[in-house]
Design an enzyme around this catalytic site. Sequence first.
Site, PDB file in Angstrom:
ATOM      1  N   ARG A  35       0.832  -1.204   0.000  1.00  0.00           N
ATOM      2  CA  ARG A  35       0.000   0.000   0.000  1.00  0.00           C
ATOM      3  C   ARG A  35       0.867   1.254   0.000  1.00  0.00           C
ATOM      4  O   ARG A  35       1.893   1.306   0.683  1.00  0.00           O
ATOM      5  CB  ARG A  35      -0.913   0.017   1.225  1.00  0.00           C
ATOM      6  CG  ARG A  35      -1.962  -1.071   1.150  1.00  0.00           C
ATOM      7  CD  ARG A  35      -3.103  -0.837   2.113  1.00  0.00           C
ATOM      8  NE  ARG A  35      -3.920  -2.031   2.182  1.00  0.00           N
ATOM      9  CZ  ARG A  35      -4.847  -2.372   1.293  1.00  0.00           C
ATOM     10  NH1 ARG A  35      -5.104  -1.582   0.271  1.00  0.00           N
ATOM     11  NH2 ARG A  35      -5.532  -3.500   1.426  1.00  0.00           N
ATOM     12  N   ASP A  36       0.417   2.260  -0.770  1.00  0.00           N
ATOM     13  CA  ASP A  36       1.115   3.543  -0.770  1.00  0.00           C
ATOM     14  C   ASP A  36       0.979   4.178   0.607  1.00  0.00           C
ATOM     15  O   ASP A  36      -0.096   4.154   1.217  1.00  0.00           O
ATOM     16  CB  ASP A  36       0.527   4.462  -1.851  1.00  0.00           C
ATOM     17  CG  ASP A  36       1.437   5.643  -2.152  1.00  0.00           C
ATOM     18  OD1 ASP A  36       1.968   5.711  -3.268  1.00  0.00           O
ATOM     19  OD2 ASP A  36       1.618   6.507  -1.256  1.00  0.00           O
ATOM     20  N   ILE A  37       2.055   4.748   1.104  1.00  0.00           N
ATOM     21  CA  ILE A  37       2.078   5.340   2.442  1.00  0.00           C
ATOM     22  C   ILE A  37       1.194   6.599   2.525  1.00  0.00           C
ATOM     23  O   ILE A  37       0.739   6.963   3.610  1.00  0.00           O
ATOM     24  CB  ILE A  37       3.539   5.648   2.852  1.00  0.00           C
ATOM     25  CG1 ILE A  37       3.704   5.651   4.352  1.00  0.00           C
ATOM     26  CG2 ILE A  37       4.060   6.927   2.223  1.00  0.00           C
ATOM     27  CD1 ILE A  37       5.148   5.593   4.821  1.00  0.00           C
TER      28      ILE A  37
ATOM     29  N   HIS B  25       7.707   1.664 -10.801  1.00  0.00           N
ATOM     30  CA  HIS B  25       6.530   1.205 -10.074  1.00  0.00           C
ATOM     31  C   HIS B  25       5.277   1.624 -10.812  1.00  0.00           C
ATOM     32  O   HIS B  25       5.248   2.641 -11.495  1.00  0.00           O
ATOM     33  CB  HIS B  25       6.491   1.749  -8.643  1.00  0.00           C
ATOM     34  CG  HIS B  25       6.676   3.227  -8.536  1.00  0.00           C
ATOM     35  ND1 HIS B  25       7.920   3.823  -8.632  1.00  0.00           N
ATOM     36  CD2 HIS B  25       5.788   4.238  -8.358  1.00  0.00           C
ATOM     37  CE1 HIS B  25       7.782   5.133  -8.505  1.00  0.00           C
ATOM     38  NE2 HIS B  25       6.502   5.416  -8.355  1.00  0.00           N
TER      39      HIS B  25
ATOM     40  N   HIS C  48       1.375   2.577 -10.047  1.00  0.00           N
ATOM     41  CA  HIS C  48       0.341   2.902  -9.062  1.00  0.00           C
ATOM     42  C   HIS C  48      -0.968   2.288  -9.545  1.00  0.00           C
ATOM     43  O   HIS C  48      -1.344   2.491 -10.703  1.00  0.00           O
ATOM     44  CB  HIS C  48       0.104   4.414  -8.985  1.00  0.00           C
ATOM     45  CG  HIS C  48       1.256   5.233  -8.516  1.00  0.00           C
ATOM     46  ND1 HIS C  48       1.309   5.783  -7.258  1.00  0.00           N
ATOM     47  CD2 HIS C  48       2.387   5.634  -9.133  1.00  0.00           C
ATOM     48  CE1 HIS C  48       2.426   6.484  -7.121  1.00  0.00           C
ATOM     49  NE2 HIS C  48       3.104   6.412  -8.255  1.00  0.00           N
TER      50      HIS C  48
ATOM     51  N   GLU D 179       8.959  10.394  -7.919  1.00  0.00           N
ATOM     52  CA  GLU D 179       9.710  10.688  -6.682  1.00  0.00           C
ATOM     53  C   GLU D 179      10.685   9.569  -6.344  1.00  0.00           C
ATOM     54  O   GLU D 179      11.756   9.833  -5.795  1.00  0.00           O
ATOM     55  CB  GLU D 179       8.744  10.869  -5.509  1.00  0.00           C
ATOM     56  CG  GLU D 179       7.926  12.145  -5.576  1.00  0.00           C
ATOM     57  CD  GLU D 179       6.795  12.153  -4.556  1.00  0.00           C
ATOM     58  OE1 GLU D 179       6.800  11.302  -3.641  1.00  0.00           O
ATOM     59  OE2 GLU D 179       5.916  13.011  -4.697  1.00  0.00           O
ATOM     60  N   VAL D 180      10.288   8.342  -6.599  1.00  0.00           N
ATOM     61  CA  VAL D 180      11.117   7.201  -6.215  1.00  0.00           C
ATOM     62  C   VAL D 180      11.668   6.541  -7.488  1.00  0.00           C
ATOM     63  O   VAL D 180      10.898   6.042  -8.323  1.00  0.00           O
ATOM     64  CB  VAL D 180      10.305   6.172  -5.389  1.00  0.00           C
ATOM     65  CG1 VAL D 180      11.194   5.003  -4.992  1.00  0.00           C
ATOM     66  CG2 VAL D 180       9.700   6.838  -4.156  1.00  0.00           C
TER      67      VAL D 180
ATOM     68  N   ASN E 280       4.604   7.127 -13.224  1.00  0.00           N
ATOM     69  CA  ASN E 280       5.268   8.420 -13.357  1.00  0.00           C
ATOM     70  C   ASN E 280       6.722   8.186 -13.751  1.00  0.00           C
ATOM     71  O   ASN E 280       7.372   7.264 -13.248  1.00  0.00           O
ATOM     72  CB  ASN E 280       5.213   9.178 -12.024  1.00  0.00           C
ATOM     73  CG  ASN E 280       3.798   9.557 -11.641  1.00  0.00           C
ATOM     74  OD1 ASN E 280       3.001   9.939 -12.485  1.00  0.00           O
ATOM     75  ND2 ASN E 280       3.470   9.440 -10.368  1.00  0.00           N
TER      76      ASN E 280
END
Length: 119
Positions: free
Chosen positions: A32-34, A104, A106, A99-100, A91
């Site tokens: 899960r996304d934080i 990945h 989403h 950002e990371v 992204n």
Amino acid sequence: MSYDENNIFAKILRGEIPCDKLHDDQYALAFRDIAPKAPTHILVIPKGAYKDIVDFSANATAEEIDGFFKAVAKIAQEHHLVEAGFRSIANTGLNGGQEVPHFHIHLLGGKKLGAMIGS
Ligand code: 5GP
């Protein structure tokens, strides 16, 4: 720019940082996304060290790519995203707002998501 071994998802893969794990197999880890942006917000990452979708598509093996996207579809099914629809986002780079720097996807759903791109 080469892959940064110290990015946060690399640390999650190495078990150095905890995550709310939803799926784990040879090709993919999902958690899960934080900071969820929708009622369901899951991140799916490949096990290999790929910085973005371009790196993954160019350098992962066909088996890794197949295994990863099969896992994405399975997770979407298991979390009941498919019936009502959902959004998948990768992204990439500065303009993409990544950002990371570990590739990945989403998976966002659980409500009607509205406009694709915010202001
Ligand atoms: P990006 O902007 O790179 O596409 O998305 C990175 C996502 O990772 C963001 O939605 C952010 O909330 C999430 N994130 C950042 N750090 C962590 C973390 O330590 N754990 C989890 N589960 N998600 C994180």
